[in-house]
Every structure is written in C-alpha cells, then in structure tokens.
Write a protein that holds these residues in place. Structure first.
Motif, PDB file in Angstrom:
ATOM      1  N   TYR A  94       0.904  -1.270   0.203  1.00 28.06           N
ATOM      2  CA  TYR A  94       0.029  -0.043  -0.105  1.00 28.06           C
ATOM      3  C   TYR A  94       0.811   1.154   0.002  1.00 28.06           C
ATOM      4  O   TYR A  94       1.816   1.242   0.828  1.00 28.06           O
ATOM      5  N   GLN A  95       0.496   2.261  -0.755  1.00 32.15           N
ATOM      6  CA  GLN A  95       1.138   3.202  -0.621  1.00 32.15           C
ATOM      7  C   GLN A  95       0.350   4.539  -0.551  1.00 32.15           C
ATOM      8  O   GLN A  95      -0.830   4.714  -1.260  1.00 32.15           O
ATOM      9  N   ASP A  96       0.885   5.493   0.269  1.00 27.54           N
ATOM     10  CA  ASP A  96      -0.170   6.592   0.956  1.00 27.54           C
ATOM     11  C   ASP A  96       0.167   7.595  -0.206  1.00 27.54           C
ATOM     12  O   ASP A  96       0.779   7.726  -0.856  1.00 27.54           O
ATOM     13  N   HIS A  97      -0.813   8.757   0.027  1.00 29.29           N
ATOM     14  CA  HIS A  97      -0.623   9.872  -0.954  1.00 29.29           C
ATOM     15  C   HIS A  97       0.447  10.381  -0.812  1.00 29.29           C
ATOM     16  O   HIS A  97       1.122  10.491   0.359  1.00 29.29           O
ATOM     17  N   ASN A  98       0.976  11.209  -1.979  1.00 24.61           N
ATOM     18  CA  ASN A  98       2.388  11.867  -1.977  1.00 24.61           C
ATOM     19  C   ASN A  98       3.342  11.091  -1.602  1.00 24.61           C
ATOM     20  O   ASN A  98       4.313  11.730  -0.692  1.00 24.61           O
ATOM     21  N   ASN A  99       3.604   9.823  -1.687  1.00 23.25           N
ATOM     22  CA  ASN A  99       4.489   8.838  -1.108  1.00 23.25           C
ATOM     23  C   ASN A  99       5.213   8.152  -2.258  1.00 23.25           C
ATOM     24  O   ASN A  99       4.607   8.174  -3.373  1.00 23.25           O
ATOM     25  N   SER A 100       6.737   8.106  -2.158  1.00 20.44           N
ATOM     26  CA  SER A 100       7.490   7.265  -3.206  1.00 20.44           C
ATOM     27  C   SER A 100       7.877   6.105  -2.488  1.00 20.44           C
ATOM     28  O   SER A 100       8.416   6.065  -1.174  1.00 20.44           O
ATOM     29  N   THR A 101       7.797   4.988  -2.976  1.00 17.03           N
ATOM     30  CA  THR A 101       8.353   3.804  -2.454  1.00 17.03           C
ATOM     31  C   THR A 101       9.143   3.126  -3.443  1.00 17.03           C
ATOM     32  O   THR A 101       8.966   2.884  -4.757  1.00 17.03           O
ATOM     33  N   VAL A 102      10.322   2.589  -2.815  1.00 17.28           N
ATOM     34  CA  VAL A 102      11.105   1.678  -3.660  1.00 17.28           C
ATOM     35  C   VAL A 102      10.942   0.301  -3.439  1.00 17.28           C
ATOM     36  O   VAL A 102      10.882   0.002  -2.225  1.00 17.28           O
ATOM     37  N   PHE A 103      10.793  -0.525  -4.497  1.00 21.73           N
ATOM     38  CA  PHE A 103      10.790  -1.943  -4.293  1.00 21.73           C
ATOM     39  C   PHE A 103      11.872  -2.713  -5.421  1.00 21.73           C
ATOM     40  O   PHE A 103      11.978  -2.210  -6.548  1.00 21.73           O
ATOM     41  N   GLY A 104      11.668  -4.042  -5.236  1.00 22.89           N
ATOM     42  CA  GLY A 104      12.618  -4.884  -6.009  1.00 22.89           C
ATOM     43  C   GLY A 104      11.715  -5.873  -6.974  1.00 22.89           C
ATOM     44  O   GLY A 104      10.539  -6.441  -6.181  1.00 22.89           O
ATOM     45  N   ILE A 105      12.025  -6.225  -8.002  1.00 20.84           N
ATOM     46  CA  ILE A 105      11.401  -7.280  -8.667  1.00 20.84           C
ATOM     47  C   ILE A 105      12.773  -8.128  -9.223  1.00 20.84           C
ATOM     48  O   ILE A 105      13.737  -7.723  -9.841  1.00 20.84           O
ATOM     49  N   LEU A 106      12.586  -9.626  -8.968  1.00 22.28           N
ATOM     50  CA  LEU A 106      13.383 -10.344  -9.537  1.00 22.28           C
ATOM     51  C   LEU A 106      13.251 -11.208 -10.547  1.00 22.28           C
ATOM     52  O   LEU A 106      12.319 -11.845 -10.554  1.00 22.28           O
ATOM     53  N   PHE A 107      13.979 -10.843 -11.841  1.00 18.67           N
ATOM     54  CA  PHE A 107      13.642 -11.390 -12.990  1.00 18.67           C
ATOM     55  C   PHE A 107      14.356 -12.740 -13.015  1.00 18.67           C
ATOM     56  O   PHE A 107      15.518 -12.800 -13.266  1.00 18.67           O
ATOM     57  N   ARG A 108      13.799 -14.049 -13.407  1.00 19.19           N
ATOM     58  CA  ARG A 108      14.598 -15.062 -13.526  1.00 19.19           C
ATOM     59  C   ARG A 108      14.471 -15.603 -14.904  1.00 19.19           C
ATOM     60  O   ARG A 108      13.180 -15.638 -15.518  1.00 19.19           O
ATOM     61  N   GLY A 109      15.400 -15.800 -15.613  1.00 22.43           N
ATOM     62  CA  GLY A 109      15.339 -16.536 -16.812  1.00 22.43           C
ATOM     63  C   GLY A 109      15.511 -17.955 -16.915  1.00 22.43           C
ATOM     64  O   GLY A 109      15.351 -18.701 -15.662  1.00 22.43           O
ATOM     65  N   SER A 110      15.382 -18.662 -17.779  1.00 22.33           N
ATOM     66  CA  SER A 110      15.304 -20.140 -18.052  1.00 22.33           C
ATOM     67  C   SER A 110      16.531 -20.734 -18.312  1.00 22.33           C
ATOM     68  O   SER A 110      17.247 -20.026 -19.279  1.00 22.33           O
ATOM     69  N   ASN A 111      17.240 -21.789 -17.910  1.00 13.65           N
ATOM     70  CA  ASN A 111      18.353 -22.268 -18.559  1.00 13.65           C
ATOM     71  C   ASN A 111      18.177 -22.781 -20.041  1.00 13.65           C
ATOM     72  O   ASN A 111      19.044 -23.205 -20.643  1.00 13.65           O
ATOM     73  N   ASN A 112      17.075 -22.774 -20.544  1.00 12.28           N
ATOM     74  CA  ASN A 112      16.878 -23.293 -21.798  1.00 12.28           C
ATOM     75  C   ASN A 112      16.908 -22.088 -22.672  1.00 12.28           C
ATOM     76  O   ASN A 112      16.985 -22.439 -24.138  1.00 12.28           O
ATOM     77  N   VAL A 113      16.870 -20.812 -22.199  1.00 12.36           N
ATOM     78  CA  VAL A 113      16.874 -19.783 -23.225  1.00 12.36           C
ATOM     79  C   VAL A 113      18.385 -19.456 -23.355  1.00 12.36           C
ATOM     80  O   VAL A 113      19.208 -19.029 -22.202  1.00 12.36           O
ATOM     81  N   VAL A 114      18.734 -19.258 -24.434  1.00 16.71           N
ATOM     82  CA  VAL A 114      20.581 -18.940 -24.723  1.00 16.71           C
ATOM     83  C   VAL A 114      20.284 -17.351 -24.644  1.00 16.71           C
ATOM     84  O   VAL A 114      19.683 -16.788 -25.183  1.00 16.71           O
ATOM     85  N   LEU A 115      21.406 -17.131 -23.752  1.00 21.63           N
ATOM     86  CA  LEU A 115      21.468 -15.465 -23.678  1.00 21.63           C
ATOM     87  C   LEU A 115      22.004 -14.911 -25.013  1.00 21.63           C
ATOM     88  O   LEU A 115      23.015 -15.513 -25.689  1.00 21.63           O
TER      89      LEU A 115
END
Length: 258
Positions: A168-189
């Motif tokens: 939940y984010q209050d009014h006039n508020n800034s929130t820092v959050f993280g997202i962990l993106f996971r790839g697959s071992n079948n996908v060639v970089l």
C-alpha cells in the motif's frame, strides 16, 4: 324292606372316591406347568409417553424460560435485519468511492528504474531490478494487489519473468521496491548480454524493456475504488552487466486499462 337285602343309596347324595380325592386337594394343585395367555382389559393398559410429551410439559411448566428461546424463524428475521443494513452501508460507501474516483480523477503512479544487477547462479540468469513508484495524488492512496506480473525483454524478445509485489502506498509517497526477474536455463543469452557480463573494458552497453501488468485500487480512508489494471512499460539502457552497473537512459510510462 326284605330281610337280608342291602340298603340302596342315591348316586348324587354320596360322592365317589375320585371326587372326594379332588375335593381334598388344594386349589393350586389343579394348575399344571405350561404356557398361558393372559388377557387384560384395554382400560388397564398403561403406555410410556413419547419424549416429545416431556418437552411440551416442560414448556407449560416454565413459560418465562421458554420466552427467552426464539424459534428458528425469529433468528432468521433477526439475522436478516442485521445483515441488510450492512449491505446497504457497503453499497453506499462503494457508490461514494466511485463518485469520488470519477469526479476527482486520481492520477496514475509514476515509475522509475533505480538499479540493475545481473547474476548467474546454476546456469539460471537473474536480473535484480529496483524501481521507484511515486503516488502523485494528494488525497488518494494506492493499493497494489496480488497477481501483478512483470517481464524483461531484450530486442522485443522475452528473456526473464518476475512478480510485482503487493503493498500500500500513501498519498504523495514514493516507494522503492525490487523485482527479481528469473530466466530459464533453456534460453540462450544473446551475444551482447554475454559480452556485457564478462567484459569490463571496454564496457558493452545493453538495452532492456520492462513490462508490468499491475492490479490496483485507489483508496480514501476506508473507501476503495473499483479494481483497475495498470500497464507499465520502461525502456532503459545500462553501461555494463559486469559490475557497478549504471543506468544511462530510461523512459517509463503508465497507462490505465479497463
């Protein structure tokens, strides 16, 4: 009477020896062992009353106590009388929240990428990306609900997935959050990403695209608006994926979808 004649006696006046023997026996000796049927008049038969009669008798004896016990119909009427006002109150509050959201027109949140870090563990590539969400509304808070999804793409090709957090984010508020993106071992970089994570000099720049589908609600106090879907897209370029990654350029946009 002739001489030498035997005097005669009446048969009924003198009982025989068998009759005398039966008369001499007691009355109980006349009955023998066996099975007998005993008939009792109906007016002398006593029945055990059913359990329901005891309950009825108890109600008649304690009328004051029975008055405190309400029948099922009364309970149903009481519960309906309590639930109906609550339903009306919820509908009224929802209507007020809907009017506020239409008339006041709350603004969509603003997103910005803060940091990008690349890891490769057990052949699974991971992209740890931190973002900042800013709520520009002066009276509306934003509730980010469960079910938000995110994806990371390179040259319009998806290379990793993640989940948008719930908060939940209050009014006039800034929130820092993280997202962990996971790839697959079948996908060639892609080659550019392999070079960028291994080469520090010269640094190899890489461009990514982040897409997030977020379910959210606007909130004023205890009032919530209807659910809305936010489509967030960020295009960014980093100088390297080796160490001390720095964001060179970025552009994020938010659209509200029905």
């Amino acid at each position: 009477m002739a001489e030498g004649a035997t005097p005669s006696h009446d048969h009924h006046d003198t009982p025989s020896s068998d009759q005398q023997t039966q008369a001499a026996q007691p009355a109980s000796a006349a009955f023998h062992s066996g099975t007998y049927v005993v008939q009792v008049p109906k007016n002398q038969i006593y029945r055990v009353p059913p359990p329901e009669n005891a309950v009825i008798a108890e109600r008649h004896r304690n009328p004051a106590h029975n008055a405190t016990k309400r029948p099922c119909g009364s309970c149903c009427r009481l519960s309906c009388s309590c639930v109906l006002p609550l339903l009306i109150l919820v509908l009224v509050l929802g209507l007020i929240a809907g009017i506020f959201s239409v008339l006041l027109r709350p603004k969509d949140p603003i997103f910005k990428v803060e940091r990008v870090a690349f890891n490769r563990l057990n052949s699974y590539p991971e992209y740890d990306i931190r973002l900042r969400a800013k709520n520009p509304n002066k009276i509306f808070g934003i509730l980010y609900k469960k079910g938000g999804v995110a994806s990371l793409s390179f040259r319009q090709r998806e290379i990793a997935k993640g989940n948008y957090p719930t908060f939940y984010q209050d009014h006039n508020n800034s929130t820092v959050f993280g997202i962990l993106f996971r790839g697959s071992n079948n996908v060639v970089l892609p080659t550019e990403i392999e070079k960028s994570m291994k080469t520090q000099k010269p640094k190899v720049q890489v461009s990514f695209s982040i897409k997030m589908d977020v379910m959210a609600r606007m909130r004023i106090g205890l009032l919530n608006s209807g659910s809305m879907k936010l489509a967030v897209a960020c295009d960014l370029t980093v100088d390297t994926l080796a160490k001390d990654t720095r964001i060179l350029t970025q552009k994020c946009r938010t659209e509200r979808r029905l």
